[in-house]
Write a protein that holds these residues in place. Structure first.
Motif, mmCIF file in Angstrom:
data_model
loop_
_atom_site.group_PDB
_atom_site.id
_atom_site.type_symbol
_atom_site.label_atom_id
_atom_site.label_comp_id
_atom_site.label_asym_id
_atom_site.label_seq_id
_atom_site.Cartn_x
_atom_site.Cartn_y
_atom_site.Cartn_z
ATOM 1 N N ALA A 68 0.826 -1.204 0.000
ATOM 2 C CA ALA A 68 0.000 0.000 0.000
ATOM 3 C C ALA A 68 0.863 1.257 0.000
ATOM 4 N N ALA A 69 1.961 1.220 0.753
ATOM 5 C CA ALA A 69 2.846 2.385 0.845
ATOM 6 C C ALA A 69 3.573 2.661 -0.464
ATOM 7 N N THR A 70 3.688 1.652 -1.321
ATOM 8 C CA THR A 70 4.381 1.821 -2.605
ATOM 9 C C THR A 70 3.411 1.733 -3.782
ATOM 10 N N SER A 71 2.158 2.045 -3.534
ATOM 11 C CA SER A 71 1.146 1.941 -4.588
ATOM 12 C C SER A 71 0.885 3.256 -5.307
ATOM 13 N N PHE A 72 1.765 4.228 -5.112
ATOM 14 C CA PHE A 72 1.566 5.533 -5.726
ATOM 15 C C PHE A 72 2.564 5.743 -6.864
ATOM 16 N N ASP A 73 2.227 6.632 -7.775
ATOM 17 C CA ASP A 73 3.053 6.844 -8.964
ATOM 18 C C ASP A 73 4.491 7.206 -8.611
ATOM 19 N N ALA A 74 4.668 7.974 -7.543
ATOM 20 C CA ALA A 74 6.024 8.377 -7.147
ATOM 21 C C ALA A 74 6.853 7.151 -6.775
ATOM 22 N N ALA A 75 6.242 6.209 -6.082
ATOM 23 C CA ALA A 75 6.945 4.979 -5.702
ATOM 24 C C ALA A 75 7.259 4.127 -6.920
ATOM 25 N N VAL A 76 6.335 4.110 -7.883
ATOM 26 C CA VAL A 76 6.563 3.351 -9.116
ATOM 27 C C VAL A 76 7.787 3.900 -9.848
ATOM 28 N N ARG A 77 7.879 5.223 -9.931
ATOM 29 C CA ARG A 77 9.016 5.847 -10.614
ATOM 30 C C ARG A 77 10.319 5.612 -9.853
ATOM 31 N N ARG A 78 10.244 5.687 -8.532
ATOM 32 C CA ARG A 78 11.453 5.567 -7.720
ATOM 33 C C ARG A 78 11.997 4.134 -7.738
ATOM 34 N N LEU A 79 11.103 3.157 -7.689
ATOM 35 C CA LEU A 79 11.541 1.762 -7.618
ATOM 36 C C LEU A 79 11.859 1.173 -8.992
ATOM 37 N N GLY A 80 11.278 1.741 -10.037
ATOM 38 C CA GLY A 80 11.555 1.237 -11.382
ATOM 39 C C GLY A 80 11.120 -0.211 -11.552
ATOM 40 N N LYS A 81 12.050 -1.040 -12.079
ATOM 41 C CA LYS A 81 11.729 -2.441 -12.335
ATOM 42 C C LYS A 81 11.477 -3.224 -11.043
ATOM 43 N N LYS A 82 12.032 -2.747 -9.937
ATOM 44 C CA LYS A 82 11.848 -3.437 -8.659
ATOM 45 C C LYS A 82 10.401 -3.355 -8.181
ATOM 46 N N TRP A 83 9.671 -2.334 -8.673
ATOM 47 C CA TRP A 83 8.291 -2.147 -8.210
ATOM 48 C C TRP A 83 7.430 -3.353 -8.589
ATOM 49 N N LYS A 84 7.527 -3.794 -9.820
ATOM 50 C CA LYS A 84 6.727 -4.939 -10.270
ATOM 51 C C LYS A 84 7.088 -6.191 -9.495
ATOM 52 N N LEU A 85 8.377 -6.405 -9.266
ATOM 53 C CA LEU A 85 8.824 -7.575 -8.505
ATOM 54 C C LEU A 85 8.277 -7.531 -7.086
ATOM 55 N N LEU A 86 8.322 -6.348 -6.480
ATOM 56 C CA LEU A 86 7.798 -6.186 -5.122
ATOM 57 C C LEU A 86 6.314 -6.499 -5.070
ATOM 58 N N HIS A 87 5.560 -5.976 -6.015
ATOM 59 C CA HIS A 87 4.113 -6.130 -5.975
ATOM 60 C C HIS A 87 3.637 -7.515 -6.413
ATOM 61 N N GLN A 88 4.530 -8.298 -6.990
ATOM 62 C CA GLN A 88 4.185 -9.684 -7.264
ATOM 63 C C GLN A 88 4.107 -10.505 -5.984
ATOM 64 N N SER A 89 4.663 -9.959 -4.899
ATOM 65 C CA SER A 89 4.582 -10.647 -3.603
ATOM 66 C C SER A 89 3.157 -10.718 -3.086
ATOM 67 N N VAL A 90 2.217 -10.004 -3.728
ATOM 68 C CA VAL A 90 0.826 -10.037 -3.289
ATOM 69 C C VAL A 90 0.267 -11.458 -3.363
ATOM 70 N N TYR A 91 0.799 -12.279 -4.282
ATOM 71 C CA TYR A 91 0.324 -13.656 -4.382
ATOM 72 C C TYR A 91 0.707 -14.463 -3.143
ATOM 73 N N GLY A 92 1.932 -14.253 -2.667
ATOM 74 C CA GLY A 92 2.355 -14.909 -1.433
ATOM 75 C C GLY A 92 1.621 -14.373 -0.223
ATOM 76 N N ILE A 93 1.386 -13.070 -0.207
ATOM 77 C CA ILE A 93 0.649 -12.451 0.897
ATOM 78 C C ILE A 93 -0.777 -12.994 0.953
ATOM 79 N N ALA A 94 -1.406 -13.136 -0.212
ATOM 80 C CA ALA A 94 -2.761 -13.702 -0.260
ATOM 81 C C ALA A 94 -2.768 -15.134 0.267
#
Length: 268
Positions: free
Chosen positions: A133-159
């Motif tokens: 949730a803390a990295t779900s904003f456009d600024a975080a997407v720009r800052r994390l770059g390719k790492k953002w998608k990898l981070l948010h794929q963890s939602v499957y494990g969290i679920a």
């Protein structure tokens, strides 16, 4: 971009309707609580209801990518992050209600999280959702770059952790948890096909539905066999009896076949 506008700043009926529907359960539960319709243990009842909706919203969030591909409707991407953040808000409310249910004894809460495995799992899932949730904003997407998608794929494990928490804290009847697990299996099968660049055509959707239904039966059988004193064979046989309604595996199969039927009708 606000919760009711698209990336061009224009009013989005899709986002507005999604936000209203996502908040509706919280409003209904709040109304029931304030009007004494949740019984003598109102906080505990609200805790359970909010937890149920946390899992449902997580599953719905995971369903958006395959749904976007099946419907060929790119605008669905607009509501993915919003629903994910809403699922976090429900998870946080669930945790705060737990604290209220134990009379705000934070020392007790901390000890229970350490000592009770289902609370440990649930708390880890909450921390994971907090990070997303803390990295779900456009600024975080720009800052994390390719790492953002990898981070948010963890939602499957969290679920998956959320579902395990749901199973463990449920009493004898784990049908609701099994149903949510079945939907999760269905979405994971879709993800395998998507990762292999296999289009979600009717045969693939039908195969996915069947695989998910089988996994649901296996999960339910294993849970009753390992975690309860109930004969798992009786539960397995109930999938072929409709006296008491549809079992989770059958519902998962039917839901999984629905988009298959939609594509067939659309191409007819």
């Amino acid at each position: 971009m606000t919760p009711v506008t698209d990336r061009q700043g224009k009013f989005s009926p899709l986002k507005t309707a999604t936000l209203a529907l996502a908040l509706l359960p919280a409003l209904v539960i709040s109304y029931w609580f304030l009007t004494d319709q949740l019984g003598p243990l109102a906080v505990k009842a609200a805790l359970r209801l909010v937890g149920d909706w946390t899992i449902r919203l997580l599953i719905i969030t995971l369903a958006l990518t395959p749904l976007q591909r099946v419907l060929n409707y790119p605008k669905i991407a607009l509501i993915r992050r919003m629903l994910g953040v809403t699922a976090f808000a429900y998870a946080l409310a669930h945790f705060l209600l737990y604290i209220a249910n134990v009379k705000y004894d934070l020392v007790f809460v901390a000890s229970e999280i350490i000592l009770r495995i289902y609370l440990t799992i649930g708390f880890v899932a909450l921390l994971g959702l907090s990070l997303l949730a803390a990295t779900s904003f456009d600024a975080a997407v720009r800052r994390l770059g390719k790492k953002w998608k990898l981070l948010h794929q963890s939602v499957y494990g969290i679920a998956a952790l959320g579902l395990l928490h749901y199973f463990i804290q449920t009493k004898a009847d784990v049908s609701p948890a099994t149903l949510m697990a079945g939907f999760y299996f269905l979405l994971m099968v879709y993800r395998v096909f998507i990762n292999q660049r296999i289009a979600l055509k009717p045969p693939v959707l039908a195969a996915s539905a069947l695989i998910a239904a089988i996994l649901t039966v296996i999960t339910e059988f294993a849970w009753y066999g390992l975690a309860t004193g109930i004969d798992p064979w009786r539960i397995a046989q109930a999938n072929f009896l409709f006296t008491f309604g549809l079992r989770p595996a059958i519902i998962v199969l039917l839901v999984g076949l629905t988009p298959c039927g939609f594509l067939i009708l659309r191409s007819a």
